[in-house]
Every structure is written in C-alpha cells, then in structure tokens.
Design an enzyme around this catalytic site. Structure first.
Site, PDB file in Angstrom:
ATOM      1  N   SER A 127       0.921  -1.144   0.200  1.00 57.18           N
ATOM      2  CA  SER A 127       0.056   0.117   0.036  1.00 57.18           C
ATOM      3  C   SER A 127       0.685   1.084   0.054  1.00 57.18           C
ATOM      4  CB  SER A 127      -0.683  -0.033   1.351  1.00 57.18           C
ATOM      5  OG  SER A 127      -1.540   1.256   1.581  1.00 57.18           O
ATOM      6  N   TYR A 152      -1.566  -1.284  11.016  1.00 54.29           N
ATOM      7  CA  TYR A 152      -2.263  -1.693   9.690  1.00 54.29           C
ATOM      8  C   TYR A 152      -0.928  -1.489   8.690  1.00 54.29           C
ATOM      9  CZ  TYR A 152      -3.831  -1.760   4.922  1.00 54.29           C
ATOM     10  OH  TYR A 152      -3.992  -1.965   3.478  1.00 54.29           O
ATOM     11  N   LYS A 156       1.977  -3.842   6.539  1.00 51.35           N
ATOM     12  CA  LYS A 156       2.305  -3.928   5.024  1.00 51.35           C
ATOM     13  C   LYS A 156       3.950  -3.712   5.039  1.00 51.35           C
ATOM     14  CE  LYS A 156      -1.656  -4.267   3.400  1.00 51.35           C
ATOM     15  NZ  LYS A 156      -1.811  -5.868   2.961  1.00 51.35           N
TER      16      LYS A 156
HETATM   17  N1  LIG Z   1      -8.907  -1.419  -0.679  1.00 55.30           N
HETATM   18  C1  LIG Z   1      -7.815  -0.526  -0.104  1.00 55.30           C
HETATM   19  O1  LIG Z   1      -7.989   0.443  -0.118  1.00 55.30           O
HETATM   20  C2  LIG Z   1      -6.544  -1.218  -0.036  1.00 55.30           C
HETATM   21  C3  LIG Z   1      -5.121  -0.317  -0.417  1.00 55.30           C
HETATM   22  C4  LIG Z   1      -4.140  -0.842  -0.255  1.00 55.30           C
HETATM   23  C5  LIG Z   1      -3.655  -2.120  -0.036  1.00 55.30           C
HETATM   24  N2  LIG Z   1      -4.928  -2.966   0.196  1.00 55.30           N
HETATM   25  C6  LIG Z   1      -4.735  -4.186   0.478  1.00 55.30           C
HETATM   26  O2  LIG Z   1      -5.341  -5.210  -0.488  1.00 55.30           O
HETATM   27  C7  LIG Z   1      -5.781  -6.580   0.119  1.00 55.30           C
HETATM   28  C8  LIG Z   1      -7.132  -6.741  -0.296  1.00 55.30           C
HETATM   29  O3  LIG Z   1      -8.002  -5.458   0.308  1.00 55.30           O
HETATM   30  P1  LIG Z   1      -9.705  -5.502   0.022  1.00 55.30           P
HETATM   31  O4  LIG Z   1      -9.817  -4.128  -0.099  1.00 55.30           O
HETATM   32  O5  LIG Z   1      -9.761  -6.449  -1.114  1.00 55.30           O
HETATM   33  O6  LIG Z   1     -10.172  -5.927   1.375  1.00 55.30           O
HETATM   34  P2  LIG Z   1     -11.325  -7.066   1.898  1.00 55.30           P
HETATM   35  O7  LIG Z   1     -11.311  -7.014   3.238  1.00 55.30           O
HETATM   36  O8  LIG Z   1     -12.410  -6.922   0.784  1.00 55.30           O
HETATM   37  O9  LIG Z   1     -10.349  -8.513   1.119  1.00 55.30           O
HETATM   38  C9  LIG Z   1      -9.585  -9.250   2.067  1.00 55.30           C
HETATM   39  C10 LIG Z   1     -10.218 -10.577   2.341  1.00 55.30           C
HETATM   40  O10 LIG Z   1      -9.142 -11.335   2.833  1.00 55.30           O
HETATM   41  C11 LIG Z   1     -10.127 -12.232   3.745  1.00 55.30           C
HETATM   42  N3  LIG Z   1      -9.230 -12.407   4.796  1.00 55.30           N
HETATM   43  C12 LIG Z   1      -8.809 -11.947   5.784  1.00 55.30           C
HETATM   44  N4  LIG Z   1      -8.087 -12.578   6.662  1.00 55.30           N
HETATM   45  C13 LIG Z   1      -8.014 -13.989   6.302  1.00 55.30           C
HETATM   46  C14 LIG Z   1      -7.521 -15.000   6.697  1.00 55.30           C
HETATM   47  N5  LIG Z   1      -6.534 -15.194   7.786  1.00 55.30           N
HETATM   48  N6  LIG Z   1      -7.503 -16.269   5.899  1.00 55.30           N
HETATM   49  C15 LIG Z   1      -8.338 -15.953   4.917  1.00 55.30           C
HETATM   50  N7  LIG Z   1      -8.990 -15.145   4.429  1.00 55.30           N
HETATM   51  C16 LIG Z   1      -8.863 -13.653   5.091  1.00 55.30           C
HETATM   52  C17 LIG Z   1     -11.366 -11.471   4.103  1.00 55.30           C
HETATM   53  O11 LIG Z   1     -12.288 -12.288   4.439  1.00 55.30           O
HETATM   54  C18 LIG Z   1     -11.488 -10.572   2.821  1.00 55.30           C
HETATM   55  O12 LIG Z   1     -12.591 -11.171   1.928  1.00 55.30           O
HETATM   56  C19 LIG Z   1      -5.495  -6.347   1.921  1.00 55.30           C
HETATM   57  O13 LIG Z   1      -4.270  -7.178   1.833  1.00 55.30           O
HETATM   58  C20 LIG Z   1      -5.271  -4.975   1.801  1.00 55.30           C
HETATM   59  O14 LIG Z   1      -4.501  -4.525   2.998  1.00 55.30           O
HETATM   60  C21 LIG Z   1      -6.151  -2.561   0.089  1.00 55.30           C
END
Ligand SMILES: NC(=O)c1ccc[n+]([C@@H]2O[C@H](COP(=O)([O-])OP(=O)(O)OC[C@H]3O[C@@H](n4cnc5c(N)ncnc54)[C@H](O)[C@@H]3O)[C@@H](O)[C@H]2O)c1
Length: 343
Positions: A127, A152, A156
């Site tokens: 991120s 958080y 990362k």
């Molecule tokens: N959305 C954003 O703004 C953003 C920005 C930068 C980075 N990210 C990163 O991208 C990734 C996906 O983000 P997103 O927005 O799709 O989030 P999200 O919460 O929609 O997706 C993450 C998924 O991981 C699953 N999960 C969490 N812990 C788990 C575990 N221990 N075992 C199995 N499944 C698990 C959750 O049920 C969820 O479906 C994350 O790592 C997040 O930190 C997101």
C-alpha cells in the site's frame, strides 16, 4: 497448458476483481478466503462475469498451515497472490495484536507452504501507506518508507520485508510487492464491488451510501490543507485497472521476465485528485446531489500522496486507463445493484 494462480482473500473486494481479470487472461484460479470480511456476493459475481461456475473455492484461514498446505498438494500453484489481511486502519490502532497476528501470520503461513512445495511466484498487496507523509511528490518506488502511523501500515512494511528476506534466502520464492494507491470503483457489470461491513472507512463507499440514503451526510475531513481547494489529495486507481496490473505482474513473474527476484511497483494513475473533486465528479457523472459537510481534520490523514507510476508503465507494460467519471459511475451502479435498484 494454462497456469494456476492461488488468490488468498479472493472473495474480497480487490481479490474478486483480480480473479475475473486472471480468468479472462486465461489463468486457472483457486480462491481461498475465511470470509472474515466478506460474504459470497463478490465470488458469485466472479462466476457470473466469467461464466465459470467451477472455480475452486476453499473456505480456510490462511493462518492454518495444514489447510494451506492441502491446496498446494492438490494444485500445482504457479503464482500466489496474497490479499488475505485485515485492512481497517482505525481498528488496527484499537486492536493492534489482531492485525499483527492475522496479517503477518497469514502471509508467513502461505509463504511457508509455497517454499515447502519447491517455491512459487508470490505477489503481495502492499500500500501507499508505506510512504507516509512523503517529502516530495509524486512518490517513486525509491522514495523512503516512513515510520508507520498505524499497526495496519506497519504490517504492510513488515510483510514487504518478510517477502524480500524470504526471496533472498534462495528457497525458490520470487516476489513482487504492488503498492496500491486508493483503489476505487466496481466492476463495469455491477456484479462485484466494495462491500464494507458497518460504517465505511473509505471515501467512495461513504459517498455512494450517502447518495442512496443509507447515510445522512458525507463528512469531508479537513478543508484547510495546503492544497488547491483545501481538501486532501489522493491517487484514485480504478479497481479493474488495478486488477489488470496484477495480471501483468503475474505474467512477468511466470514468464521469467523479472529483472530482480524481488520487485516493487507503484500502482496508481499519477494524477492527484482532491476529495471535493471526487464529490463534484460523482455528482456530475451520475446526476445526483450529495449531502456533504466540512469537518475537522482526521488524525493520521496525510495531506497529499500520489504515485509516479512510470516504472509499472514501463516494466509491466501496464497503465491506468479508466476515466475517473467512469469509475465513479461504476461505484454508483454497484450501490444501486446492492439496493436492488439496477437500471
Ligand atoms: N482497499 C484498499 O483501499 C487497499 C489499499 C491498499 C492495500 N490493500 C490491501 O489489499 C488487500 C485486499 O484488500 P480489499 O480491499 O480487497 O479487502 P477485503 O477485506 O475486501 O479483502 C480481504 C479478504 O481477505 C479475507 N481474509 C482476511 N484474513 C484472512 C485469513 N486469515 N485467511 C483467509 N482469508 C482472510 C477477508 O475475508 C476478505 O475477503 C488487503 O491486503 C489490503 O490490505 C487494500
């Protein structure tokens, strides 16, 4: 023969969009998710959009080594994309151990399984939070990482380091970290999109929920920042564009085109957009009026951050293509779909 990609957290917001783009690019996809932050809506959307009802789905916790190892035994995994993490910055401040435990343990567990199977190409979702309040803008991959302001953000940075050191150990892992800027929007089909639980932490779901009447008023946190209109500047990247960057990065890894065994790319548009511009563009694109008010600054928000995406443009052959107005139309179509108000 097509290649197989394991997508952890693949039933979530970004993972489901990536699954669609991978399948459309000819990959086989295996999804693993413990459903801690999603329901089956997006995964069902992936099946509908791709016309593939046979996508393997494992409801497992990625911290559970045995369950993860079973997937690696059943499939020859050519690449692993790790999305499985908790992502709410505020919650991570209140419950740091929950974040360190889940985000670090799940990543180390899948890396361990990958290494145990003779290696794998690993793509990690990082991120722009790693840059903190940057000294100069736009940020390149060489801009310094700043001390994390939340657990958080710390996870990362730590996961990037874990990946880099695991690659260096020479145990068959190659790694790519994609540093996302602000992922927004929904799939153009309106069959998958962001599905926040409770009060949204991110701007766009708050905007769409306000427009549909689920929330009374959108608060804009801070109108006295040193920016052209006083509101914060961000780099909003369409989720489908973001998903295509993953396909490009996976292709580079599997195709043996990496220049180093561990690479980092900024995934953004390169264009700063203010919160007020988002509000105005949303109103114009969708012909709706948003109820919003100015509120005090929110602790922890940086004034401005946007990407220099030229490394990804050049090396991945990828570029953000969707117009902001189209992205905001897709977000609105998704909110209306959720409310059963499809056109
Ligand atoms: N959305 C954003 O703004 C953003 C920005 C930068 C980075 N990210 C990163 O991208 C990734 C996906 O983000 P997103 O927005 O799709 O989030 P999200 O919460 O929609 O997706 C993450 C998924 O991981 C699953 N999960 C969490 N812990 C788990 C575990 N221990 N075992 C199995 N499944 C698990 C959750 O049920 C969820 O479906 C994350 O790592 C997040 O930190 C997101």
């Amino acid at each position: 023969m097509s290649h197989t990609v394991l997508v952890t957290g693949g039933a979530g917001y970004i993972g489901s969009h990536v699954a669609v783009e991978l399948i459309e690019a000819g990959y086989e996809v295996v999804v693993a998710d413990n459903m801690s932050n999603c329901d089956m809506t997006c995964f069902e959307g992936v099946k509908k959009v791709t016309g593939r009802s046979d996508i393997p789905f494992y409801k497992i916790d990625c911290c559970d080594a045995e369950s993860v190892a079973r997937i690696f035994k059943e499939y020859r995994i050519d690449a692993l994309i790790h999305f499985a993490a908790f992502k709410a910055v505020g919650e991570s401040v209140a419950e740091p151990l929950k974040y360190f435990r889940n985000n670090l343990d799940s990543f180390m567990t899948v890396l361990g399984a990958a290494a145990g199977n003779g290696g794998c190409n690993v793509l990690f979702s990082s991120s722009a939070t790693v840059y903190g309040e940057a000294d100069s803008l736009p940020v390149t991959e060489n801009s310094p990482r700043k001390p994390a302001t939340s657990p958080y953000g710390a996870t990362k940075q730590m996961c990037e380091d874990i990946l880099e050191h695991t690659v260096k150990a020479g145990i068959g892992i190659k790694g790519t970290a994609l540093r996302y800027f602000n992922p927004v929007g929904a799939h153009p089909s309106a069959l998958l999109g962001e599905l926040p639980r409770g009060v949204p932490n991110n701007l766009i779901p708050y905007v769409t929920q306000t427009a549909i009447g689920k929330r009374e008023c959108l608060s804009i946190f801070g109108d006295d920042y040193p920016t052209p209109d006083g509101t914060c500047l961000r780099d909003y990247i369409d989720v489908t564009d973001l998903a295509k960057a993953h396909v490009a990065a996976v292709g580079r890894m599997i195709g043996g085109k990496m220049k180093r065994d561990y690479e980092i790319f900024n995934i953004g548009t390169g264009t700063p957009v203010s919160v007020l511009e988002i509000v105005r563009t949303f109103e114009q694109a969708n012909g709706v009026k948003l109820n919003y008010r100015m509120a005090p600054r929110r602790p922890g928000d940086v004034t401005a951050i946007w990407a220099d995406p030229s490394l990804a443009n050049r090396e991945l052959g990828w570029k953000a293509e969707r117009r902001l107005s189209d992205t905001l139309e897709s977000a609105w179509a998704w909110e209306r779909h959720l409310a059963g108000k499809d056109d």
